[in-house]
Structures are given as C-alpha cells and as structure tokens.
Design an enzyme around this catalytic site. Structure first.
Site, PDB file in Angstrom:
ATOM      1  N   ASP A 237      34.950  41.139  43.799  1.00 59.35           N
ATOM      2  CA  ASP A 237      35.982  40.921  42.675  1.00 59.35           C
ATOM      3  C   ASP A 237      34.980  40.860  41.407  1.00 59.35           C
ATOM      4  O   ASP A 237      33.978  41.047  41.456  1.00 59.35           O
ATOM      5  CB  ASP A 237      36.460  39.420  42.907  1.00 59.35           C
ATOM      6  CG  ASP A 237      37.683  39.216  42.294  1.00 59.35           C
ATOM      7  OD1 ASP A 237      37.885  40.068  41.218  1.00 59.35           O
ATOM      8  OD2 ASP A 237      38.404  38.441  42.245  1.00 59.35           O
TER       9      ASP A 237
HETATM   10  C1  BGC Z   1      40.687  39.313  39.594  1.00 58.47           C
HETATM   11  C2  BGC Z   1      41.021  40.423  40.628  1.00 58.47           C
HETATM   12  C3  BGC Z   1      41.109  41.477  39.697  1.00 58.47           C
HETATM   13  C4  BGC Z   1      39.783  41.846  39.073  1.00 58.47           C
HETATM   14  C5  BGC Z   1      39.870  43.101  38.176  1.00 58.47           C
HETATM   15  C6  BGC Z   1      39.441  39.514  38.810  1.00 58.47           C
HETATM   16  O1  BGC Z   1      39.499  38.470  37.819  1.00 58.47           O
HETATM   17  O2  BGC Z   1      40.427  38.164  40.614  1.00 58.47           O
HETATM   18  O3  BGC Z   1      42.171  40.384  41.113  1.00 58.47           O
HETATM   19  O4  BGC Z   1      41.436  42.959  40.569  1.00 58.47           O
HETATM   20  O5  BGC Z   1      39.364  40.826  38.298  1.00 58.47           O
HETATM   21  O6  BGC Z   1      40.393  42.720  37.113  1.00 58.47           O
END
Ligand code: BGC
Length: 776
Positions: A245
């Site tokens: 993530d």
């Molecule tokens: C989120 C993800 C997301 C990623 C990219 C993170 O903060 O948890 O779900 O895909 O950011 O934006």
C-alpha cells in the site's frame, strides 16, 4: 547472482522473452525494479518497461505523475472517468455478472488512459459499521465479498488491465491504520478475514495483491513472511506480484525478505540502495531480491501482453448508461408499506410530488480519499425525477443543509409545507462527504439530528412519504422506519440520480439486497467494545461472529437483516433439493414470481451444521443465485456450495477440515427469512491428530482398544473418556462422597500427568510406548 531462469513466473504467462532478456540484470537493477519511479509509475529498467498503477477501484483516477500533481488522498484533480457505484453500492446488486461488466468497462477506460494496474478491488470485511472505509468494501460476509470481487477481477483483467487485491489483510479500521495491530485468532483470520482474498486469488489470479498498512498479530503486513509467502504463495498458489500500500513499507529490506516485490510510491532510489547494501553485507539473501525482480518482470510481461489485447473504444455515454443500469440494480427497497391500501412506491407519474432534502440537488454518490473519482458527468436526482414525473408539479425544498449551516427551523418549516401540499413526498437523507471518508472512522452511526427532525415532521403531515438514503457506512435506521417506504441507495456513483428516479417510478423493479446488517443500536454490534482498539492493538474479540453471524448466534433483534431487500413484486420458493458429491452440495430450488410485475430475485443459500463439534455461527451464506421472472413465471436456480467453503479451519491440524455428517441448507430471501430447508449427508475429511503426552486421557481413550490397553497399565475410573470430548460416558466413575464425577475430572488430565497421579506405577517411557502402540 541468481539468474531469472526458466522457472520464473514470467514463463507461465507466456512472456519468457522478457524474463530471458532480464536474466542478466545486476543486483542494483533488480533492486530498482522493486520500487516505484514516482507516485503512480514503476521504473523502466533494461528491457523491462515502466508500468502505470492507479486508483480505483470504482473509476479510473488517473493523475499526472509529473509536475507534483500526484497525491493519493483524492485532493489533486484527476482525468475525468466514469464513476461507477463504489463497492458499498455495487455489492448490493449481489450480481456477479453485472460486477464483471463494470470490471470490463473500467478496464476499457483504463486501457484508453494507458493504465496497467487498477488498484482494487478492496475485499476487507466490514467488521464494524464505524470503519471509515466501509464504502470501499463489499460486505460483512466473506463469501459474498469473494464472489463479487472475483467477478470484478475477471472482468477487469479480461481487458488487459491488472487488478490489485487489497488491503491484505485484516485492515478493518482506519484509526491508527499505519501502526495498529489487528489481533485475530486463527479461525476468524482464516474463515472470515482471509477467505475472500483466498477465493479471489484462487479463482481469478489477480496480477497483484496490495499488502495493508497495519500489523497482523504484531507483524506489519508488509513484513509478514507468513502472510505474503507461506499463505499467499505457498498455500494459495499466488503467482503475481505483491505491491505495498502507498507508504506501507517502513523497512524495505525486511519487506523483501518477507516476500514484498514492489514498494510504492517511489523513494527516489533510497530503499533500492538499502536493498543492495543489505545483500552485500550478507543481511539479505540475493535470491529474495531476484525472486522479487522476477515477479515484477512477470507483471511487466502481463502488462505488455495486456496492452496488445484488442478492446473496444471507451465511450463515456455508453458507460454512463451502464453506470445508471448498474446503480438501479444496487438499490435496496427496505420497506414499502401500503398507505390507504396502496404501497407508497412505485410513484405514479402525473401526481404532484414533493422532493425534499439537500441530497436531491447535491447528490452524495462516492466516498472520500484515494478512491475519489472525477466523474464524466453527474445526474442530479431532482432533474431525473422531473424528467420521469410527466406533467405533474414537482416542488423541491432542501429542508436542511449538508454542512449543517443555515436556519434549520426555517428550512424544515418550508419543506414540511411543501410535503403537506403534495400527493406524495420523496425525502433524500444521508451522510455528507465530510462525515465519512478514508483515513478516519465514525464515532456513531446516526443520521444528523436535523434530518431526523425533518423526517418526523414530514411523515406527520404527509403519510405517503418515501425516504431515499445515501451513505457509505451503515446507519441506525430505527427512527427512519417512521416512513412507510424506504429506499437504500448507499453510494451509487455518478448515475445515482437517474437510477434512483428509475426505481422510484418503477421503470426498474428494485432487487438489491443488504450486504450488511442494520443493527437496532450501535451497542448491539459485534465489535462494539473492541473498536477501534487502543495502544496500537485491536482485539478481534468477537472471533468468528462478525455481522449476521453475531446477531443470529446471540438472537439479537435487528432493524434490517443481512440479505434483506423487497421488490415491487413477490416471490415464492418451493422444491428445494440437495445432492452431495465430491465438489460440495448442489442445491436447487424453484422460484415463482407470484406478483404482478417482472422482477429479479436474489436466492440466498445458508448452511448450518447441526451438532457441530466446533464453534460455529448458526448459519453462514455459502452461495447465492439470481433469477429474473415475468409475473406468474417460475424458474429453477441451481448453485454449487463448494466443499472447500463448508470447511472450518482446524487449529490443531493447521488445515481446513470438512466435518462429516448432516448439513442443513436454507434457501432464503434474507439471513432471517428462510423459505425452504433441507438436509444432506456429507462425508467428512480424515482428521487424525497425533497423540502426545499432552493429549488428555479422554482423547486417548477415544481410540478403539485404548481403555483395555491403558487399563492393564493402571486402574482407571470408569467412563473417563471414550467419546473424545472428555465429557465421560459411563456415568459416575467413582469419587462418590467427594461430590465429584471422577471420570469427568480425569478425562481432561493430560496423560503425562498420570506419572505423578499413579504414584510411580507408570513411567513416562511406559506412556510413550503405549501411545506409539495405540497409534500404530
Ligand atoms: C490506500 C490504497 C490506495 C493507495 C494509492 C492508500 O492510502 O490505502 O487503497 O490504492 O493509497 O492511492
């Protein structure tokens, strides 16, 4: 240096040329492949092309990765894209084919925008209604979540765009999400929180899995070798790449060792250098870096093949029409009582209508944060209602403001007067964007008080009132049931307005179903006392009993049960038949449309195991099917309830076990509305647990012949075992006069303790010989 040789995963994707061309990459190049170039792109290294990954999941949120225009919080603008219903709405369709269609449309848009991986679907379980990100997840139930997400991934990947199954795993709260540890016991972890991930990995082979921010039982997901390597790859056979993530990596070296392939976003090469240094210092195995690089190469190969797949043009009009059709399928008719003999819904065109509530003109249709899509257009409910209302007068009054400002009393008085003057009122209530979002949890599940006050006054003057709800997380609806009709729109995407108008006027017969229980009170919810945790730990104290599993086990009244949803027609069920085979239980039932309109029924199959030897919820959803029927028509639905899904995770054996014996299957219209029940016998899995000195006397005596063999060695109280439960079967085995049942007491004694209880009559060696003999 380990070569990226012929056994690399790239081969299995028909891309051995790229793997071969990458075989001579240096350690530094391999390390470089393992982190991003920027926010949304990977690096081009040697023959390996750069890739674009972007949010998702209910629309393509493509930001410009250059000129500092990127962020993952949804703040900076992104390119226009169709905003389909977020998972909270989409899930309410319970329709895998429709979800696959959305996946295909997303892929088509992704391809047009040059996207290689769309960051979704989110398959975390809605453990508590307060989780700020529940709008991005499908359900409180793992089987429903897994089935819909599998369809989404297949639809998307069929267009040559990869998925990123997230957030792996046990990311069920936003509070302290980058540090907190989800402390979950093995059975709920396997049976509830990992199950949807497992289903999607095994049935749809997503190109990537995104590891979560949080820790699981103390270890960061990004550093969790058990999770990323042993379970995901070893047990489930995942052959794609594990992506972090955004910002989830705190120690890249530890992450690579655990099985992470790609750190996102990029770190300007800092962590690549750390990886190289760790290998040179002997602190990290070069093979781990090579394996991670091979998997990133394989991902690039998949993307390259994807880019070559022919897809049709991305047509915004067609996708808006699709978004409207899908959204209409996702609306749940929670309630539709008759007033003066006629149900409030559907509305009759041509009759004076009051449309109330600020959300009628400022629709709430998606959630805040990284998934926030810049829609290609936006349907406004009031305009869409006017378009279908015929010549009738449609008067609007906001009744409240979404930010709580303004003179609530004056706004309310105006709306109540408009309601009283009309034939019927439609009142749009809900949560505003700032009240729920990624990044924080809600503290309660209430609608704003000014909305509830408005509702109370409107129903007093206008008996024919229908409420339409827009929200990302579950709300307490007990006060809202004062209205005779209630439509739950959750979040429906950019075509919400049109879709709601379609359902209100009966152009579409509602057929959505709740994917979460609506509790009577927040205090009744399963994780009430353990959410959101404290001091960096969340205790999953409710164990297996998440969602309806909890309310059913404790027999707690709910406002609307999981799976609930009405229709403008009615359905009858009969002739449930079951047949067991090696693949599971085949269930079929006939459904008849007994009402006056065509409609779609969602037939739910719940399974119970009467007399189970392990703790279980009273019944669990194991499959569902949908059927569309003309009035008076009948049709048969058939589903396979897969054997693997009937298994529980045996913590002693460390594997899935299907218990033998009789299973009960309920064909139901909701988790609390069984319409037909039948039973079927299933052969169980062999479960032979090794006997050790720590086995209890009861467990040992459950073996045939054990009582005689052991009895020859030392005197046993009668009935000290034999049924394997330690409960004793032979009545009082001595101890009379002491007020104890000696047999039952002794059944729970580990056999090694017999050495001291027997006062020297037996030795540990005697017992070991005995156990070996009994097991042979
Ligand atoms: C989120 C993800 C997301 C990623 C990219 C993170 O903060 O948890 O779900 O895909 O950011 O934006």
């Amino acid at each position: 240096m380990t070569a990226l040789g012929p056994t690399d995963p790239a081969d299995s994707n028909g891309s051995s040329d790229l793997a071969a061309a990458s075989a001579d990459l240096s350690l530094a190049e391999r390390a470089a492949l393992g982190s991003g170039a920027g926010f949304w792109t990977t690096k081009a290294v040697g023959p390996v092309p750069a890739l674009t990954l972007t949010d998702g999941p209910h629309g393509v949120r493509l930001q410009d990765d250059r000129a500092g225009k990127s962020d993952h919080l949804g703040l900076a603008a992104s390119r226009p894209a169709t905003c389909f219903p977020p998972a909270v709405g989409l899930g309410q369709s319970w329709d895998a084919e429709l979800v696959a269609e959305v996946g295909r449309a997303l892929g088509t848009e992704g391809r047009a925008l040059g996207v290689d991986v769309l960051l979704g679907p989110g398959v975390n379980i809605k453990r508590d209604p307060r989780c700020g990100r529940n709008f991005e997840y499908y359900s409180e139930d793992p089987r429903l979540t897994g089935t819909l997400a599998t369809a989404w991934v297949r639809g998307l990947q069929g267009t040559g765009v990869g998925a990123s199954l997230k957030h792996f795993a046990a990311n069920n709260t936003e509070h302290d999400r980058m540090r907190s540890s989800s402390d979950v016991a093995a059975r709920p972890l396997r049976e509830v929180y990992l199950r949807a991930f497992q289903q999607v990995v095994q049935q749809a082979q997503p190109w990537t899995v995104m590891c979560a921010y949080n820790r699981i039982n103390g270890t960061y997901a990004a550093e969790n070798r058990w999770l990323l390597t042993e379970v995901l790859r070893g047990e489930w056979g995942f052959d794609g790449a594990v992506v972090s993530d955004w910002g989830a990596v705190q120690d890249r070296v530890a992450s690579v060792a655990a099985g992470l392939d790609l750190e996102m976003p990029g770190t300007g090469g800092t962590t690549d250098a750390q990886v190289v240094a760790a290998v040179e210092a002997g602190a990290l195995d070069a093979d781990a870096v090579a394996s991670a690089a091979a998997r990133t190469v394989s991902l690039a190969a998949r993307a390259r093949a994807g880019r070559a797949l022919p897809v049709g043009p991305s047509d915004p009009d067609a996708h808006h029409a699709l978004a409207r059709r899908v959204a209409a399928h996702c609306v749940v008719l929670l309630k539709n009582d008759p007033v003066d003999g006629t149900p409030v819904l559907p509305l009759t065109a041509g009759r004076p209508l009051a449309v109330l509530g600020a959300f009628a003109t400022e629709p709430r249709y998606q959630g805040g944060g990284s998934s926030h899509v810049n829609p290609t257009r936006l349907d406004v409910p009031l305009a869409e209602i006017r378009a279908l209302a015929g010549a009738a007068e449609v008067v609007h009054a906001p009744g409240f403001t979404t930010d709580g400002t303004g003179d609530a009393a004056a706004l309310r008085a105006e709306a109540v007067a408009v309601a009283a003057a009309a034939d019927t009122a439609v009142l749009f209530l809900g949560l505003a964007a700032h009240q729920e979002s990624e990044g924080f949890d809600r503290e309660h599940i209430e609608l704003p008080p000014e909305q509830l006050e408005l509702l109370a006054e409107v129903v007093r003057v206008q008996p024919r009132t229908a409420v339409v709800l827009s929200h990302g997380g579950v709300l307490r609806l007990a006060p809202v049931t004062a209205a005779p009709a209630l439509l739950d729109g959750a979040l429906l995407g950019q075509a919400a307005g049109g879709a709601l108008a379609d359902v209100l006027f009966g152009r579409v017969n509602p057929s959505g179903r709740l994917t979460e229980t609506v509790p009577v009170r927040l205090q009744d919810t399963p994780a009430y006392l353990d959410f959101p945790g404290e001091h960096g730990h969340v205790a999953y104290g409710e164990g297996l009993f998440v969602g309806y599993r909890w309310y059913d086990a404790r027999d707690i009244a709910v406002t609307f049960p999981f799976g609930h949803g009405l229709s403008y027609t009615e359905f009858g069920y009969h002739g449930l038949e079951l047949a067991a085979d090696a693949e599971g239980i085949r269930a079929s039932v006939t459904v008849t449309n007994t009402g006056g309109r065509a409609g779609r029924e969602v037939v739910q199959f719940y399974v119970a195991k009467p007399g189970s030897a392990v703790v279980r919820p009273p019944r669990e959803l194991k499959g569902h099917a949908t059927i569309t029927l003309e009035p008076g028509a009948s049709g048969r639905v058939e589903v396979l309830l897969p054997r693997a899904d009937l298994a529980y995770w045996d913590t002693r054996a460390g594997r899935w076990i299907v218990e033998g014996g009789e299973y009960e299957v309920l064909a139901a219209a909701s988790s609390r509305d069984p319409r037909a029940t039948a039973r079927v016998e299933l052969a169980g899995d062999e479960l032979e647990l090794p006997l050790t000195l720590d086995s209890t006397l009861g467990e040992v005596l459950a073996l045939p012949g054990a009582a005689e063999t052991l009895g020859a060695l030392l005197p046993l109280p009668q009935g000290a075992g034999g049924d394997g439960t330690g409960s004793g079967t032979g009545g009082h085995g001595g101890g009379d006069g002491l007020g104890v049942d000696l047999a039952r007491m002794m059944a729970s004694v580990p056999v090694r303790r017999l050495v001291s209880f027997a006062g020297g009559a037996v030795t540990t060696a005697d017992l070991e010989r005995l156990l070996a003999h009994l097991q042979s």
